[in-house]
Design a protein around this motif. Structure first.
Motif, PDB file in Angstrom:
ATOM      1  N   LEU A   1      45.852  30.517  24.612  1.00 56.94           N
ATOM      2  CA  LEU A   1      44.904  31.338  23.870  1.00 56.94           C
ATOM      3  C   LEU A   1      44.661  30.745  22.490  1.00 56.94           C
ATOM      4  N   GLN A   2      43.414  30.779  22.050  1.00 56.31           N
ATOM      5  CA  GLN A   2      43.047  30.242  20.743  1.00 56.31           C
ATOM      6  C   GLN A   2      42.089  31.215  20.067  1.00 56.31           C
ATOM      7  N   ILE A   3      42.302  31.463  18.768  1.00 51.63           N
ATOM      8  CA  ILE A   3      41.397  32.325  17.989  1.00 51.63           C
ATOM      9  C   ILE A   3      40.334  31.453  17.323  1.00 51.63           C
ATOM     10  N   LYS A   4      39.084  31.899  17.407  1.00 56.90           N
ATOM     11  CA  LYS A   4      37.927  31.248  16.782  1.00 56.90           C
ATOM     12  C   LYS A   4      37.942  29.730  16.997  1.00 56.90           C
ATOM     13  N   PRO A   5      38.045  29.328  18.246  1.00 55.80           N
ATOM     14  CA  PRO A   5      38.113  27.894  18.528  1.00 55.80           C
ATOM     15  C   PRO A   5      36.746  27.230  18.422  1.00 55.80           C
TER      16      PRO A   5
ATOM     17  N   LEU B   1      22.567  33.211  22.403  1.00 56.62           N
ATOM     18  CA  LEU B   1      24.010  33.276  22.642  1.00 56.62           C
ATOM     19  C   LEU B   1      24.766  32.390  21.650  1.00 56.62           C
ATOM     20  N   GLU B   2      24.257  31.212  21.390  1.00 54.34           N
ATOM     21  CA  GLU B   2      24.936  30.308  20.459  1.00 54.34           C
ATOM     22  C   GLU B   2      25.014  30.919  19.064  1.00 54.34           C
ATOM     23  N   LYS B   3      23.926  31.535  18.597  1.00 57.52           N
ATOM     24  CA  LYS B   3      23.925  32.185  17.284  1.00 57.52           C
ATOM     25  C   LYS B   3      24.870  33.391  17.278  1.00 57.52           C
ATOM     26  N   ALA B   4      24.875  34.159  18.359  1.00 55.76           N
ATOM     27  CA  ALA B   4      25.754  35.319  18.450  1.00 55.76           C
ATOM     28  C   ALA B   4      27.225  34.886  18.409  1.00 55.76           C
ATOM     29  N   LEU B   5      27.557  33.819  19.095  1.00 58.50           N
ATOM     30  CA  LEU B   5      28.938  33.334  19.091  1.00 58.50           C
ATOM     31  C   LEU B   5      29.371  32.860  17.710  1.00 58.50           C
ATOM     32  N   GLU B   6      28.449  32.264  16.964  1.00 60.28           N
ATOM     33  CA  GLU B   6      28.773  31.800  15.613  1.00 60.28           C
ATOM     34  C   GLU B   6      29.169  32.961  14.705  1.00 60.28           C
TER      35      GLU B   6
ATOM     36  N   LEU C   1      37.570  25.482  29.598  1.00 57.36           N
ATOM     37  CA  LEU C   1      37.421  26.865  29.149  1.00 57.36           C
ATOM     38  C   LEU C   1      37.477  27.769  30.373  1.00 57.36           C
ATOM     39  N   VAL C   2      38.455  28.668  30.405  1.00 53.49           N
ATOM     40  CA  VAL C   2      38.604  29.552  31.571  1.00 53.49           C
ATOM     41  C   VAL C   2      38.415  31.016  31.220  1.00 53.49           C
ATOM     42  N   GLY C   3      38.420  31.356  29.924  1.00 47.97           N
ATOM     43  CA  GLY C   3      38.221  32.739  29.521  1.00 47.97           C
ATOM     44  C   GLY C   3      37.724  32.820  28.095  1.00 47.97           C
ATOM     45  N   LEU C   4      36.990  33.888  27.797  1.00 45.12           N
ATOM     46  CA  LEU C   4      36.415  34.070  26.468  1.00 45.12           C
ATOM     47  C   LEU C   4      36.298  35.554  26.167  1.00 45.12           C
ATOM     48  N   LEU C   5      36.656  35.930  24.951  1.00 42.77           N
ATOM     49  CA  LEU C   5      36.426  37.277  24.445  1.00 42.77           C
ATOM     50  C   LEU C   5      35.579  37.128  23.197  1.00 42.77           C
ATOM     51  N   ARG C   6      34.537  37.952  23.119  1.00 40.10           N
ATOM     52  CA  ARG C   6      33.657  37.982  21.936  1.00 40.10           C
ATOM     53  C   ARG C   6      33.657  39.398  21.402  1.00 40.10           C
ATOM     54  N   ALA C   7      33.936  39.530  20.101  1.00 38.31           N
ATOM     55  CA  ALA C   7      33.997  40.845  19.468  1.00 38.31           C
ATOM     56  C   ALA C   7      33.151  40.849  18.203  1.00 38.31           C
ATOM     57  N   VAL C   8      32.566  41.992  17.904  1.00 41.51           N
ATOM     58  CA  VAL C   8      31.795  42.182  16.688  1.00 41.51           C
ATOM     59  C   VAL C   8      32.282  43.448  15.996  1.00 41.51           C
ATOM     60  N   GLY C   9      32.078  43.519  14.701  1.00 40.23           N
ATOM     61  CA  GLY C   9      32.485  44.696  13.944  1.00 40.23           C
ATOM     62  C   GLY C   9      32.748  44.326  12.508  1.00 40.23           C
ATOM     63  N   ASP C  10      33.334  45.265  11.765  1.00 37.06           N
ATOM     64  CA  ASP C  10      33.600  44.985  10.360  1.00 37.06           C
ATOM     65  C   ASP C  10      34.946  44.304  10.153  1.00 37.06           C
TER      66      ASP C  10
END
Length: 143
Positions: free
Chosen positions: A23-27, A53-58, A71-80
């Motif tokens: 697992l890696q954070i903000k890779p 999608l590319e802009k959203a991931l940034e 790459l076998v898994g990805l979590l994307r989160a948004v918030g404050d």
């Protein structure tokens, strides 16, 4: 249908998932691998709009699971990042599903934001998906 789910948090409890070397954070992400991952689970709404999608991931918090260089898994989160997090996507390549990767991605995201007290997500109402999130402590929100 779409199901809104949330998870309540005890703000005094430290949420620490197990340490997993994959697992890696903000890779740094190979964007073609990201597109392939979205396509592998049938999420063409994203893979057919790669620029969005590319802009959203940034802009999003993200963590990923890798097997070697794959790459076998990805979590994307948004918030404050302090009080509320919205889990936008959790994806795992079909061949890697049912191995705890999605759970570990979510636990890692929770431990990365220890002060949050609201965690929300939208998901389809399929039994498999609903069961996965309920097993992780999420409950359906009446709309």
């Amino acid at each position: 249908g779409v199901l809104t789910m949330d998870k309540a948090f005890d703000s005094k409890k430290q949420y620490k998932g197990e340490r997993h070397d994959y697992l890696q954070i903000k890779p740094q992400l190979d964007f073609q691998a990201v597109l392939d991952l979205y396509a592998s689970v049938g999420w063409t709404g994203y893979s057919s709009h790669p620029e969005m999608l590319e802009k959203a991931l940034e802009q999003a918090a993200r963590s990923c699971a890798v097997d070697g260089d794959r790459l076998v898994g990805l979590l994307r989160a948004v918030g404050d990042g302090y009080s509320i997090i919205f889990i936008q996507d959790i994806l795992v390549l079909p061949a890697y599903q049912r191995q705890g990767i999605g759970r570990n991605l979510l636990e890692q995201a929770i431990s990365h934001f220890p002060g949050i007290y609201q965690l929300h997500l939208l998901t389809d109402n399929a039994e498999k998906t609903r069961s996965f999130y309920e097993a992780l402590g999420f409950t359906a929100v009446d709309s």
